[in-house]
Motif scaffolding. Structure first.
Motif, PDB file in Angstrom:
ATOM      1  N   LEU A 140       0.704  -1.367   0.049  1.00  0.00           N
ATOM      2  CA  LEU A 140      -0.016  -0.100   0.035  1.00  0.00           C
ATOM      3  C   LEU A 140       0.879   1.255  -0.019  1.00  0.00           C
ATOM      4  O   LEU A 140       0.649   2.163   0.531  1.00  0.00           O
ATOM      5  CB  LEU A 140      -0.978  -0.003   1.307  1.00  0.00           C
ATOM      6  CG  LEU A 140      -1.887  -1.108   1.390  1.00  0.00           C
ATOM      7  CD1 LEU A 140      -2.568  -1.162   2.629  1.00  0.00           C
ATOM      8  CD2 LEU A 140      -2.681  -1.294   0.294  1.00  0.00           C
ATOM      9  N   ARG A 141       1.964   1.148  -0.730  1.00  0.00           N
ATOM     10  CA  ARG A 141       2.870   2.395  -0.740  1.00  0.00           C
ATOM     11  C   ARG A 141       2.997   2.697  -2.261  1.00  0.00           C
ATOM     12  O   ARG A 141       4.064   2.135  -2.786  1.00  0.00           O
ATOM     13  CB  ARG A 141       4.079   2.059  -0.197  1.00  0.00           C
ATOM     14  CG  ARG A 141       4.028   1.961   1.350  1.00  0.00           C
ATOM     15  CD  ARG A 141       5.250   1.842   2.276  1.00  0.00           C
ATOM     16  NE  ARG A 141       4.784   1.462   3.677  1.00  0.00           N
ATOM     17  CZ  ARG A 141       6.085   1.480   4.584  1.00  0.00           C
ATOM     18  NH1 ARG A 141       7.267   1.641   4.169  1.00  0.00           N
ATOM     19  NH2 ARG A 141       5.699   1.433   5.692  1.00  0.00           N
ATOM     20  N   PRO A 142       2.614   3.639  -2.780  1.00  0.00           N
ATOM     21  CA  PRO A 142       2.927   3.938  -4.217  1.00  0.00           C
ATOM     22  C   PRO A 142       4.256   4.393  -4.455  1.00  0.00           C
ATOM     23  O   PRO A 142       4.771   3.916  -5.572  1.00  0.00           O
ATOM     24  CB  PRO A 142       1.810   5.173  -4.537  1.00  0.00           C
ATOM     25  CG  PRO A 142       0.911   5.037  -3.245  1.00  0.00           C
ATOM     26  CD  PRO A 142       1.602   4.519  -2.401  1.00  0.00           C
ATOM     27  N   GLY A 143       4.869   5.044  -3.554  1.00  0.00           N
ATOM     28  CA  GLY A 143       6.365   5.332  -3.698  1.00  0.00           C
ATOM     29  C   GLY A 143       7.335   4.166  -3.827  1.00  0.00           C
ATOM     30  O   GLY A 143       8.344   4.170  -4.738  1.00  0.00           O
ATOM     31  N   LEU A 144       6.973   3.207  -3.256  1.00  0.00           N
ATOM     32  CA  LEU A 144       7.649   1.928  -3.119  1.00  0.00           C
ATOM     33  C   LEU A 144       7.575   1.230  -4.531  1.00  0.00           C
ATOM     34  O   LEU A 144       8.544   0.714  -5.201  1.00  0.00           O
ATOM     35  CB  LEU A 144       7.122   1.007  -1.869  1.00  0.00           C
ATOM     36  CG  LEU A 144       7.837  -0.337  -2.072  1.00  0.00           C
ATOM     37  CD1 LEU A 144       9.303  -0.091  -1.313  1.00  0.00           C
ATOM     38  CD2 LEU A 144       7.317  -1.218  -0.993  1.00  0.00           C
ATOM     39  N   GLN A 145       6.442   1.418  -5.033  1.00  0.00           N
ATOM     40  CA  GLN A 145       6.212   0.690  -6.182  1.00  0.00           C
ATOM     41  C   GLN A 145       6.945   1.430  -7.524  1.00  0.00           C
ATOM     42  O   GLN A 145       7.472   0.782  -8.313  1.00  0.00           O
ATOM     43  CB  GLN A 145       4.596   0.734  -6.938  1.00  0.00           C
ATOM     44  CG  GLN A 145       4.276  -0.292  -7.918  1.00  0.00           C
ATOM     45  CD  GLN A 145       4.301  -1.889  -7.335  1.00  0.00           C
ATOM     46  OE1 GLN A 145       5.641  -2.231  -7.277  1.00  0.00           O
ATOM     47  NE2 GLN A 145       3.013  -2.319  -7.318  1.00  0.00           N
ATOM     48  N   ILE A 146       6.991   2.584  -7.397  1.00  0.00           N
ATOM     49  CA  ILE A 146       7.772   3.387  -8.316  1.00  0.00           C
ATOM     50  C   ILE A 146       9.180   3.237  -8.271  1.00  0.00           C
ATOM     51  O   ILE A 146       9.629   2.873  -9.330  1.00  0.00           O
ATOM     52  CB  ILE A 146       7.332   5.067  -8.047  1.00  0.00           C
ATOM     53  CG1 ILE A 146       5.993   5.369  -8.404  1.00  0.00           C
ATOM     54  CG2 ILE A 146       8.428   5.813  -9.001  1.00  0.00           C
ATOM     55  CD1 ILE A 146       5.519   6.848  -7.968  1.00  0.00           C
ATOM     56  N   VAL A 147       9.786   3.153  -7.206  1.00  0.00           N
ATOM     57  CA  VAL A 147      11.028   2.683  -6.909  1.00  0.00           C
ATOM     58  C   VAL A 147      11.360   1.307  -7.622  1.00  0.00           C
ATOM     59  O   VAL A 147      12.224   0.983  -8.301  1.00  0.00           O
ATOM     60  CB  VAL A 147      11.367   2.745  -5.505  1.00  0.00           C
ATOM     61  CG1 VAL A 147      12.680   2.031  -5.180  1.00  0.00           C
ATOM     62  CG2 VAL A 147      11.515   4.062  -4.700  1.00  0.00           C
ATOM     63  N   ALA A 148      10.612   0.494  -7.357  1.00  0.00           N
ATOM     64  CA  ALA A 148      10.770  -0.767  -7.868  1.00  0.00           C
ATOM     65  C   ALA A 148      10.807  -1.111  -9.251  1.00  0.00           C
ATOM     66  O   ALA A 148      11.494  -1.547  -9.774  1.00  0.00           O
ATOM     67  CB  ALA A 148       9.647  -1.894  -6.992  1.00  0.00           C
ATOM     68  N   THR A 149       9.555  -0.349  -9.544  1.00  0.00           N
ATOM     69  CA  THR A 149       9.633  -0.268 -11.375  1.00  0.00           C
ATOM     70  C   THR A 149      10.673   0.183 -11.984  1.00  0.00           C
ATOM     71  O   THR A 149      11.272  -0.216 -12.859  1.00  0.00           O
ATOM     72  CB  THR A 149       8.241   0.605 -11.564  1.00  0.00           C
ATOM     73  OG1 THR A 149       7.342   0.026 -11.147  1.00  0.00           O
ATOM     74  CG2 THR A 149       8.095   0.344 -12.995  1.00  0.00           C
ATOM     75  N   ALA A 150      11.334   1.538 -11.256  1.00  0.00           N
ATOM     76  CA  ALA A 150      12.510   2.092 -11.809  1.00  0.00           C
ATOM     77  C   ALA A 150      13.748   1.063 -11.825  1.00  0.00           C
ATOM     78  O   ALA A 150      14.460   1.279 -12.681  1.00  0.00           O
ATOM     79  CB  ALA A 150      12.757   3.341 -11.097  1.00  0.00           C
ATOM     80  N   ILE A 151      13.706   0.337 -10.756  1.00  0.00           N
ATOM     81  CA  ILE A 151      14.977  -0.452 -10.719  1.00  0.00           C
ATOM     82  C   ILE A 151      14.899  -1.459 -11.917  1.00  0.00           C
ATOM     83  O   ILE A 151      16.014  -1.726 -12.668  1.00  0.00           O
ATOM     84  CB  ILE A 151      14.993  -1.420  -9.240  1.00  0.00           C
ATOM     85  CG1 ILE A 151      15.170  -0.335  -8.194  1.00  0.00           C
ATOM     86  CG2 ILE A 151      15.979  -2.390  -9.485  1.00  0.00           C
ATOM     87  CD1 ILE A 151      15.113  -0.650  -6.742  1.00  0.00           C
ATOM     88  N   TYR A 152      13.898  -1.898 -12.076  1.00  0.00           N
ATOM     89  CA  TYR A 152      13.772  -2.952 -13.317  1.00  0.00           C
ATOM     90  C   TYR A 152      13.892  -2.351 -14.512  1.00  0.00           C
ATOM     91  O   TYR A 152      14.468  -2.994 -15.359  1.00  0.00           O
ATOM     92  CB  TYR A 152      12.401  -3.953 -13.257  1.00  0.00           C
ATOM     93  CG  TYR A 152      12.455  -4.983 -12.026  1.00  0.00           C
ATOM     94  CD1 TYR A 152      12.970  -5.803 -11.654  1.00  0.00           C
ATOM     95  CD2 TYR A 152      11.544  -4.656 -11.156  1.00  0.00           C
ATOM     96  CE1 TYR A 152      13.319  -6.563 -10.600  1.00  0.00           C
ATOM     97  CE2 TYR A 152      11.265  -5.308  -9.869  1.00  0.00           C
ATOM     98  CZ  TYR A 152      12.332  -6.288  -9.725  1.00  0.00           C
ATOM     99  OH  TYR A 152      12.198  -7.072  -8.534  1.00  0.00           O
ATOM    100  N   LEU A 153      13.432  -1.142 -14.719  1.00  0.00           N
ATOM    101  CA  LEU A 153      13.403  -0.656 -16.174  1.00  0.00           C
ATOM    102  C   LEU A 153      14.836   0.055 -16.382  1.00  0.00           C
ATOM    103  O   LEU A 153      15.128   0.136 -17.510  1.00  0.00           O
ATOM    104  CB  LEU A 153      12.584   0.847 -16.119  1.00  0.00           C
ATOM    105  CG  LEU A 153      10.950   0.565 -16.115  1.00  0.00           C
ATOM    106  CD1 LEU A 153      10.092   1.796 -16.005  1.00  0.00           C
ATOM    107  CD2 LEU A 153      10.491  -0.121 -17.343  1.00  0.00           C
ATOM    108  N   VAL A 154      15.620   0.136 -15.353  1.00  0.00           N
ATOM    109  CA  VAL A 154      16.978   0.390 -15.587  1.00  0.00           C
ATOM    110  C   VAL A 154      17.856  -1.007 -15.668  1.00  0.00           C
ATOM    111  O   VAL A 154      18.710  -0.960 -16.483  1.00  0.00           O
ATOM    112  CB  VAL A 154      17.522   1.401 -14.521  1.00  0.00           C
ATOM    113  CG1 VAL A 154      19.237   1.535 -14.365  1.00  0.00           C
ATOM    114  CG2 VAL A 154      16.989   2.714 -14.531  1.00  0.00           C
TER     115      VAL A 154
END
Length: 441
Positions: A140-154
């Motif tokens: 339930l943490r949108p910021g955490l999901q953004i961080v995770a997605t960014a890690i995989y996108l890079v």
């Protein structure tokens, strides 16, 4: 001096913290179960591999290691969340660990098979990424999901670039070591991962729905409580503590009564609109002083008020806060006089006492009322009335002075005679520093 009672925002923060803790527990357990199930599926898919299918065998072994670690991390998160250890940082640690495992597995596959970067998405480990992202939704943490997605996108493109690219007919030759990974059993593994992603998202939706339902329930409870509880008290009551008040209990509290002196003459000299504004302004000052010192306004009665300190949970500084509130209120009234230039000036009488009282919600469901009963209430009320007799703005009992740990040098004894309606003698004191705003005798 104690801080005022926690507001609704603090209660909301506590509710979300508890929701996050429970989400961590659930996410950890889900990870552990998923890891076990995926291990079984991967082991079954690799059971009929041929000895010469070395590339796929290495992927299977790497996959087994991955899901074992994945499951162990889930168990660790579940245990730590249950003990409320590191709930703020655990989600981020989990996300980084997941990404390290997945990207490390992907890099290992490229290194051991020689498969070029434009074949990256043939590796089964890529299918774990949606599961990891779905699992993050439980937190339930949108910021955490953004961080995770960014890690995989890079991370994924970086590994693919490092593995190199092939073109044309060379792509056919490059994919040969992975042909067996496109059979029925490997595809069953991919389907299992897809189903796992869906199940995790269902759990995330359930978690969000449960939190929303809990929030709506708590809001409805507090809106209902405000019908018959002091407005400062309702936001800090849980359903359990309200039931305690409904049952009634005896508790030590500090009490403050305040009343405007000469209000009859004031009301006769003002038109109704002006009088309404005057009483509203006075009550606003009482509310400000009570809020500053953590008091609960039990009720306003005409141009007076009754403030309680120590509800719903008694504290060692209740008496000190009650006395501080009295001094603050006297100062606010004096500043009000200076600002408005009232003629005659507004005078108030304040009585402060402490002791054990009955505190609870009484009545039936059609007419409930928050009530404080007992001799200490009567004594505090009589002290407020006695301010007229002794020409003081504040009178306090020796009981509340001693309970507050006040230096008697800052107070002078006014009387030791029994108060009207009180069966025992009580030493009555007035503060030396307060003489402004004293009511006329």
């Amino acid at each position: 001096m104690a801080s005022p009672l926690p507001d609704t925002g603090a209660r909301s923060d506590g509710m979300f913290r508890e929701a996050h803790r429970r989400a961590l527990q659930g996410a950890g357990l889900v990870r552990a179960v998923l890891g076990i199930l995926l291990y079984v599926v991967i082991a079954a898919a690799g059971s009929d591999l041929q000895p010469d299918e070395i590339a796929v065998q290495r992927q299977v072994e790497a996959g087994k290691i991955f899901v074992i670690v994945f499951s162990l991390i889930g168990l660790m998160v579940h245990v730590l969340a249950r003990k409320d250890i590191g709930t703020l940082v655990l989600p981020y640690v989990t996300v980084v660990t997941d990404a390290t495992l997945i990207l490390g597995n992907l890099a290992y596959n490229h290194l051991t098979t020689g498969i070029p970067g434009n074949m990256t998405f043939l590796f089964p480990v890529i299918w774990v990424v949606p599961i990891a992202l779905a699992a993050n939704a439980i937190y339930l943490r949108p910021g955490l999901q953004i961080v995770a997605t960014a890690i995989y996108l890079v991370g994924i493109p970086a590994i693919s670039l490092a593995a190199g690219y092939v073109k044309g007919d060379d792509r056919v030759q490059a994919v040969l070591p992975l042909l067996s990974s496109l059979g029925q059993n490997p595809n069953e593994v991919r389907m299992a991962m897809l189903v796992a992603s869906g199940l995790v998202l269902v759990l995330a939706a359930y978690q969000g729905q449960r939190l929303l339902g809990h929030a709506v329930h708590q809001m409805a409870l507090r809106l209902n409580l405000t019908r018959y509880l002091p407005q400062e008290l309702a936001p800090v009551l849980s359903e359990g503590s309200f039931e305690e008040l409904r049952a009634g209990q005896r508790m030590p509290v500090a009490l403050l009564f305040v009343d405007i002196r000469g209000s009859t003459a004031l009301s006769g000299a003002m038109d109704p609109a002006a009088l309404a504004r005057f009483i509203t302004a006075f009550r606003r000052r009482v509310a400000r002083a009570a809020a500053q010192h953590g008091g609960i306004i039990d009720k306003f009665v005409g141009d007076g008020a009754f403030v309680v300190f120590g509800v719903p949970r008694p504290g060692e500084d209740d008496a000190a806060r009650a006395l501080a509130c009295a001094l603050t209120l006297a100062d606010l009234v004096e500043r009000w006089n200076a600002k408005r230039g009232f003629d005659p000036p507004v005078r108030v009488g304040i009585g402060v006492h402490c002791g054990e009282v009955f505190c609870g919600v009484v009545g039936d469901d059609d007419r409930l009322e928050f009530t404080v009963l007992g001799e200490p209430v009567n004594v505090a009320s009589r002290l407020e009335s006695a301010t007229k007799t002794f020409g003081e703005s504040i009178l306090a009992s020796s009981d509340v002075i001693d309970a507050a740990g006040e230096d008697r040098a800052h107070w002078r004894e006014v009387s030791t005679e029994p108060l009207r309606g009180v069966g025992r003698s009580i030493a009555i004191l007035a503060p030396l520093a307060v003489d402004a705003g004293a009511p006329a005798t």
